[in-house]
Design a protein around this motif. Sequence first.
Motif, PDB file in Angstrom:
ATOM      1  N   ARG A  29     -53.473  -8.982  28.332  1.00  0.00           N
ATOM      2  CA  ARG A  29     -52.454  -9.852  27.843  1.00  0.00           C
ATOM      3  C   ARG A  29     -52.878 -10.685  26.543  1.00  0.00           C
ATOM      4  O   ARG A  29     -52.232 -10.717  25.609  1.00  0.00           O
ATOM      5  N   GLU A  30     -54.251 -11.061  26.645  1.00  0.00           N
ATOM      6  CA  GLU A  30     -54.675 -11.712  25.297  1.00  0.00           C
ATOM      7  C   GLU A  30     -54.949 -10.789  24.065  1.00  0.00           C
ATOM      8  O   GLU A  30     -55.012 -11.610  22.923  1.00  0.00           O
ATOM      9  N   GLN A  31     -54.850  -9.556  24.222  1.00  0.00           N
ATOM     10  CA  GLN A  31     -54.734  -8.771  23.333  1.00  0.00           C
ATOM     11  C   GLN A  31     -53.240  -8.455  22.593  1.00  0.00           C
ATOM     12  O   GLN A  31     -52.941  -8.024  21.520  1.00  0.00           O
ATOM     13  N   GLN A  32     -52.367  -8.582  23.572  1.00  0.00           N
ATOM     14  CA  GLN A  32     -50.897  -8.422  23.357  1.00  0.00           C
ATOM     15  C   GLN A  32     -50.226  -9.688  22.789  1.00  0.00           C
ATOM     16  O   GLN A  32     -49.365  -9.452  21.886  1.00  0.00           O
ATOM     17  N   ALA A  33     -50.856 -10.923  23.049  1.00  0.00           N
ATOM     18  CA  ALA A  33     -50.214 -12.131  22.683  1.00  0.00           C
ATOM     19  C   ALA A  33     -51.244 -13.231  22.323  1.00  0.00           C
ATOM     20  O   ALA A  33     -52.504 -12.990  22.631  1.00  0.00           O
ATOM     21  N   LEU A  34     -50.865 -14.299  21.617  1.00  0.00           N
ATOM     22  CA  LEU A  34     -52.021 -15.247  21.286  1.00  0.00           C
ATOM     23  C   LEU A  34     -52.050 -16.341  22.487  1.00  0.00           C
ATOM     24  O   LEU A  34     -50.757 -16.988  22.643  1.00  0.00           O
ATOM     25  N   PRO A  35     -53.042 -16.476  23.035  1.00  0.00           N
ATOM     26  CA  PRO A  35     -53.093 -17.568  24.175  1.00  0.00           C
ATOM     27  C   PRO A  35     -53.376 -18.854  23.538  1.00  0.00           C
ATOM     28  O   PRO A  35     -54.054 -19.246  22.731  1.00  0.00           O
ATOM     29  N   VAL A  36     -52.706 -19.867  24.320  1.00  0.00           N
ATOM     30  CA  VAL A  36     -53.053 -21.352  24.096  1.00  0.00           C
ATOM     31  C   VAL A  36     -54.214 -21.717  25.485  1.00  0.00           C
ATOM     32  O   VAL A  36     -53.658 -21.886  26.449  1.00  0.00           O
ATOM     33  N   ARG A  54     -48.544 -13.096  17.998  1.00  0.00           N
ATOM     34  CA  ARG A  54     -49.900 -13.329  17.239  1.00  0.00           C
ATOM     35  C   ARG A  54     -49.793 -13.840  15.785  1.00  0.00           C
ATOM     36  O   ARG A  54     -50.634 -14.383  15.400  1.00  0.00           O
ATOM     37  N   ASP A  55     -48.639 -13.853  15.430  1.00  0.00           N
ATOM     38  CA  ASP A  55     -48.388 -14.238  14.011  1.00  0.00           C
ATOM     39  C   ASP A  55     -47.728 -15.843  13.980  1.00  0.00           C
ATOM     40  O   ASP A  55     -47.116 -16.203  12.998  1.00  0.00           O
ATOM     41  N   GLU A  56     -48.012 -16.525  15.055  1.00  0.00           N
ATOM     42  CA  GLU A  56     -47.519 -17.808  15.220  1.00  0.00           C
ATOM     43  C   GLU A  56     -48.645 -18.609  15.504  1.00  0.00           C
ATOM     44  O   GLU A  56     -48.616 -19.483  16.445  1.00  0.00           O
ATOM     45  N   PRO A  57     -49.779 -18.714  14.666  1.00  0.00           N
ATOM     46  CA  PRO A  57     -50.866 -19.458  14.947  1.00  0.00           C
ATOM     47  C   PRO A  57     -50.433 -21.215  14.929  1.00  0.00           C
ATOM     48  O   PRO A  57     -51.001 -21.791  15.745  1.00  0.00           O
ATOM     49  N   GLN A  58     -49.462 -21.602  14.140  1.00  0.00           N
ATOM     50  CA  GLN A  58     -49.212 -22.696  13.965  1.00  0.00           C
ATOM     51  C   GLN A  58     -48.576 -23.401  15.330  1.00  0.00           C
ATOM     52  O   GLN A  58     -48.824 -24.586  15.725  1.00  0.00           O
ATOM     53  N   LEU A  59     -47.744 -22.432  15.747  1.00  0.00           N
ATOM     54  CA  LEU A  59     -47.030 -22.809  17.122  1.00  0.00           C
ATOM     55  C   LEU A  59     -48.095 -23.084  18.318  1.00  0.00           C
ATOM     56  O   LEU A  59     -47.916 -23.967  18.884  1.00  0.00           O
ATOM     57  N   ALA A  60     -48.954 -22.053  18.100  1.00  0.00           N
ATOM     58  CA  ALA A  60     -50.161 -22.137  19.246  1.00  0.00           C
ATOM     59  C   ALA A  60     -51.020 -23.394  19.077  1.00  0.00           C
ATOM     60  O   ALA A  60     -51.455 -24.040  19.917  1.00  0.00           O
ATOM     61  N   GLN A  61     -51.214 -23.821  17.875  1.00  0.00           N
ATOM     62  CA  GLN A  61     -52.159 -25.118  17.474  1.00  0.00           C
ATOM     63  C   GLN A  61     -51.203 -26.211  17.831  1.00  0.00           C
ATOM     64  O   GLN A  61     -51.847 -27.253  18.517  1.00  0.00           O
ATOM     65  N   ALA A  62     -49.788 -26.332  17.487  1.00  0.00           N
ATOM     66  CA  ALA A  62     -48.999 -27.571  18.111  1.00  0.00           C
ATOM     67  C   ALA A  62     -49.043 -27.700  19.444  1.00  0.00           C
ATOM     68  O   ALA A  62     -49.236 -28.608  19.936  1.00  0.00           O
ATOM     69  N   ILE A  63     -48.937 -26.766  20.468  1.00  0.00           N
ATOM     70  CA  ILE A  63     -48.756 -26.608  21.825  1.00  0.00           C
ATOM     71  C   ILE A  63     -50.409 -27.251  22.182  1.00  0.00           C
ATOM     72  O   ILE A  63     -50.374 -28.054  23.089  1.00  0.00           O
ATOM     73  N   GLU A  64     -51.370 -26.568  21.797  1.00  0.00           N
ATOM     74  CA  GLU A  64     -52.752 -27.024  22.255  1.00  0.00           C
ATOM     75  C   GLU A  64     -53.005 -28.655  21.590  1.00  0.00           C
ATOM     76  O   GLU A  64     -53.497 -29.442  22.870  1.00  0.00           O
ATOM     77  N   THR A  65     -52.529 -28.956  20.621  1.00  0.00           N
ATOM     78  CA  THR A  65     -52.461 -30.404  20.155  1.00  0.00           C
ATOM     79  C   THR A  65     -51.972 -31.230  21.181  1.00  0.00           C
ATOM     80  O   THR A  65     -52.538 -32.214  21.789  1.00  0.00           O
ATOM     81  N   GLY A  66     -50.576 -30.692  21.437  1.00  0.00           N
ATOM     82  CA  GLY A  66     -49.810 -31.669  22.287  1.00  0.00           C
ATOM     83  C   GLY A  66     -50.720 -31.745  23.699  1.00  0.00           C
ATOM     84  O   GLY A  66     -50.568 -32.886  24.191  1.00  0.00           O
ATOM     85  N   LEU A  67     -51.036 -30.566  24.218  1.00  0.00           N
ATOM     86  CA  LEU A  67     -51.433 -30.632  25.536  1.00  0.00           C
ATOM     87  C   LEU A  67     -52.610 -31.665  25.635  1.00  0.00           C
ATOM     88  O   LEU A  67     -52.983 -32.335  26.644  1.00  0.00           O
ATOM     89  N   LEU A  96     -41.849 -10.988  23.398  1.00  0.00           N
ATOM     90  CA  LEU A  96     -42.423 -11.860  22.500  1.00  0.00           C
ATOM     91  C   LEU A  96     -43.230 -11.227  21.372  1.00  0.00           C
ATOM     92  O   LEU A  96     -43.057 -11.864  20.242  1.00  0.00           O
ATOM     93  N   GLY A  97     -43.716 -10.013  21.576  1.00  0.00           N
ATOM     94  CA  GLY A  97     -44.251  -9.347  20.229  1.00  0.00           C
ATOM     95  C   GLY A  97     -43.355  -8.647  19.555  1.00  0.00           C
ATOM     96  O   GLY A  97     -42.862  -8.990  18.549  1.00  0.00           O
ATOM     97  N   ARG A  98     -43.085  -7.347  19.992  1.00  0.00           N
ATOM     98  CA  ARG A  98     -42.300  -6.281  19.277  1.00  0.00           C
ATOM     99  C   ARG A  98     -41.156  -6.825  18.894  1.00  0.00           C
ATOM    100  O   ARG A  98     -40.357  -6.733  17.644  1.00  0.00           O
ATOM    101  N   ARG A  99     -40.475  -7.326  19.744  1.00  0.00           N
ATOM    102  CA  ARG A  99     -38.968  -7.408  19.687  1.00  0.00           C
ATOM    103  C   ARG A  99     -38.262  -8.883  19.307  1.00  0.00           C
ATOM    104  O   ARG A  99     -37.257  -8.854  18.836  1.00  0.00           O
ATOM    105  N   ARG A 100     -39.421  -9.791  19.446  1.00  0.00           N
ATOM    106  CA  ARG A 100     -39.207 -11.102  18.848  1.00  0.00           C
ATOM    107  C   ARG A 100     -37.911 -11.930  19.638  1.00  0.00           C
ATOM    108  O   ARG A 100     -37.235 -12.640  18.900  1.00  0.00           O
ATOM    109  N   ARG A 101     -37.399 -11.308  20.940  1.00  0.00           N
ATOM    110  CA  ARG A 101     -36.560 -11.913  21.486  1.00  0.00           C
ATOM    111  C   ARG A 101     -37.077 -13.444  22.143  1.00  0.00           C
ATOM    112  O   ARG A 101     -36.172 -14.370  22.774  1.00  0.00           O
ATOM    113  N   LEU A 102     -38.430 -13.796  22.164  1.00  0.00           N
ATOM    114  CA  LEU A 102     -38.818 -14.809  23.057  1.00  0.00           C
ATOM    115  C   LEU A 102     -39.862 -15.670  22.028  1.00  0.00           C
ATOM    116  O   LEU A 102     -40.475 -14.935  21.028  1.00  0.00           O
ATOM    117  N   ASP A 103     -40.020 -16.631  21.987  1.00  0.00           N
ATOM    118  CA  ASP A 103     -40.938 -17.578  21.352  1.00  0.00           C
ATOM    119  C   ASP A 103     -41.969 -18.040  22.084  1.00  0.00           C
ATOM    120  O   ASP A 103     -43.416 -17.908  21.704  1.00  0.00           O
TER     121      ASP A 103
END
Length: 281
Positions: free
Chosen positions: A92-99, A215-228, A75-82
């Motif tokens: 884990r919350e230091q490695q990636a951005l949680p919703v 961590r550089d995808e805050p808009q995606l995190a916001q979209a998931i949170e909004t939808g939930l 998810l982070g370095r290699r960006r094979r996952l979104d």
Amino acid sequence: MSLRRRELLLSSGAVPLLARAQPRRLRIPHVSAKADVQRSYPALLLEQALAAAGVPATLEPTTELIPQNRALQELGRRRRLDVLWTMTSVEREQQALPVRLSIFRGLFGWRLLLATPEVAQRMSAVQTLSELRRFSMVSGHEWPDTGVLRANGLDVVVSPSYDAMFKQLRLGRADAFPRSVEEVWWELERYGQGLVVVPNLCLHYPAAVYYFVARDEPQLAQAIETGLLRLRANGAWERLFERHHGEDVARAQFGARKVIELRNPLLPPLDELDLGSKSPG
């Protein structure tokens, strides 16, 4: 901003999002032995949440099983996952951005125990954590559960292989395998030859499974949170949860079990957490 304030803003549509004309392709990990990850509860909830936020997406799981810690690296370095979903921890919350909305509503913190019939009979009489410490637990090498069990003074036999954990029980190399309600019945049917669920007993500790994004995808995190939050407000989340987990929770009969409470030192401060509202009865 408080969770309640965010709920009011996001469920009302007061926070604008970037709507997309075409569905976004989101790569997700195949993290479970269950075959159809795209029709799993977390994947369906993610799809519905993004649609509710006006950001429709198509989910593309990996073809191979990916361990949780490796998925965080992808998810982070290699960006094979979104997007991925996993139990949260400070690391884990230091490695990636949680919703910060618990997608299993705390259910992963309720654990039943798989064991051989002989061990299960002895374990069914356990009344205290001190008595539980007489038995050994098998767990995964990099699983958060392993740290929780050890922090509570339990003897843990670590296995690098998921399949081997069931064999460890049958060979007597460990006494029990703590499993979430979401997993235990499915596993008992497919891998549990010679094993049973320990009667009269369950474990509980605070736990939250979150969606994580880079961590550089805050808009995606916001979209998931909004939808939930919108799904929570209109009842769709509750209906999906009950459809996938209501029968498992009822079968567990938590009200008839002795609950051994464990502490979870891996969590961020509790006032930062959403642990969900599901309290099995």
